[in-house]
Write an enzyme that holds these catalytic residues in place. Structure first.
Site, short mmCIF file in Angstrom:
data_model
loop_
_atom_site.label_atom_id
_atom_site.label_comp_id
_atom_site.label_asym_id
_atom_site.label_seq_id
_atom_site.Cartn_x
_atom_site.Cartn_y
_atom_site.Cartn_z
N GLU A 91 -25.80 10.29 42.40
CA GLU A 91 -27.09 9.98 41.76
C GLU A 91 -27.84 11.31 41.58
OE1 GLU A 91 -28.87 7.15 40.49
OE2 GLU A 91 -30.18 8.84 40.05
N ASP A 114 -25.22 15.66 38.82
CA ASP A 114 -24.74 15.00 37.60
C ASP A 114 -23.30 14.52 37.81
OD1 ASP A 114 -23.83 14.32 35.08
OD2 ASP A 114 -24.56 16.14 34.10
N ASP A 159 -28.22 3.85 32.25
CA ASP A 159 -29.34 3.91 31.30
C ASP A 159 -28.84 3.53 29.90
OD1 ASP A 159 -31.45 4.97 33.09
OD2 ASP A 159 -30.02 6.62 33.27
N LYS A 190 -32.35 3.29 21.62
CA LYS A 190 -32.43 3.70 20.21
C LYS A 190 -31.12 4.31 19.74
CE LYS A 190 -37.33 4.74 20.31
NZ LYS A 190 -38.28 5.81 20.54
N ASP A 199 -27.08 -4.87 31.20
CA ASP A 199 -27.87 -6.00 30.70
C ASP A 199 -28.29 -5.76 29.25
OD1 ASP A 199 -29.73 -4.02 31.05
OD2 ASP A 199 -31.22 -5.28 32.05
N THR A 207 -28.25 -5.89 41.66
CA THR A 207 -28.88 -4.58 41.83
C THR A 207 -30.36 -4.70 41.46
OG1 THR A 207 -28.69 -3.67 39.61
CG2 THR A 207 -26.71 -3.56 40.98
#
Ligand SMILES: C[S@@+](CC[C@H](N)C(=O)[O-])C[C@H]1O[C@@H](n2cnc3c(N)ncnc32)[C@H](O)[C@@H]1O
Length: 244
Positions: free
Chosen positions: A99, A126, A149, A153, A185, A222
């Protein structure tokens, strides 16, 4: 009249070709976030036993954990609650979490210590670089990527961590028979994940319907998933095993 000064501004591509710098598109934006006292204490007191460092290079999981139990790698564990719960529920496995968000790493270590979990190590770095520099080929039994993430867009889709190259990197790090498990999701991301996996050689879809799988019992809800449920989002799980 003076001559117009020569334009010296170079495009990024020109500068890259000249080896001036390498442009990196990262899958995260580093969020500034203050550490709580508890997270800071956990990092100070337990990094020595639970932390792994990018600069130490390639690891030997057997040395890191002192045993040869199968290794589960989780990328982007957030605050780490579900990762700690999984590690606690599966003492027959070893877990490595990666993380970039320092408060999340502190929170994860703090919770792991509170829960008496000793089969978990974490990187604060990373994941792309950790995979490239620290994780041996064919060393993992499972790779977990839960609610990465989504970069909603279209112009930001290049920031999504899942790509054809990424799924191939994961395949190299898995043992034959090892499983890559993703969940999201965001429907468009789920479809892109499925397409990348279908186009990749050397994976078998574990879905009976050849697309998504129901959430396995082994994956706790989560933090992000709970948020998604509150917003009325669906959830898509994908599980593929490495065939060669
Ligand atoms: C949307 S959150 C999901 C967190 C957690 N998996 C959950 O379901 O609650 C995505 C997480 O991935 C982390 N992340 C994104 N790109 C990363 C990378 N390249 N390496 C490590 N962590 C990354 C972010 O810092 C963030 O905590």
């Amino acid at each position: 009249m003076t001559d117009k000064p020569e334009k010296t501004h170079k495009t990024i591509e020109q500068a890259e070709q000249e080896g001036k710098y390498i442009r990196k598109v990262r899958s995260f934006v580093k969020r500034e976030g203050r550490l709580t006292k508890g997270q800071e204490r956990a990092l100070n007191e337990h990094w020595q036993t639970m932390g792994l460092n990018h600069e130490d290079g390639l690891i030997d999981p057997q040395v890191v954990f002192g045993n040869d139990k199968p290794v589960v790698l989780e990328i982007g564990f957030g605050m780490g609650k579900s990762l700690v719960e999984m590690a606690k529920a599966a003492p027959e496995l070893n877990f490595i979490g990666i993380e970039v968000h320092k408060p999340g790493v502190g929170a994860c270590i703090s919770y792991a210590v509170e829960q008496g979990v000793d089969n978990l190590k974490v990187y604060e770095h990373d994941a792309i670089e950790i995979l490239a520099d620290c994780i041996p080929s064919a060393s993992l039994s499972t790779v977990q990527l839960f609610f990465p993430d989504p970069w909603h867009k279209k112009k930001h889709h290049k920031r999504r961590i899942v790509s054809a190259e990424f799924v191939e990197t994961i395949r190299q790090k898995l043992k034959v028979g090892g499983v890559f498990h993703m969940a999201t999701d965001w429907e468009n991301y789920a479809e892109c994940m499925l397409e990348d996996m279908r186009n990749s050689q050397g994976y078998k879809n574990l879905s009976e319907t050849n697309d998504f799988v129901p959430r396995p019992e082994s994956r706790p809800l989560t933090k992000f998933e709970n948020r998604g449920h509150r917003l009325g989002h669906g959830v898509w799980d994908l599980q593929f095993s490495k065939v060669d």
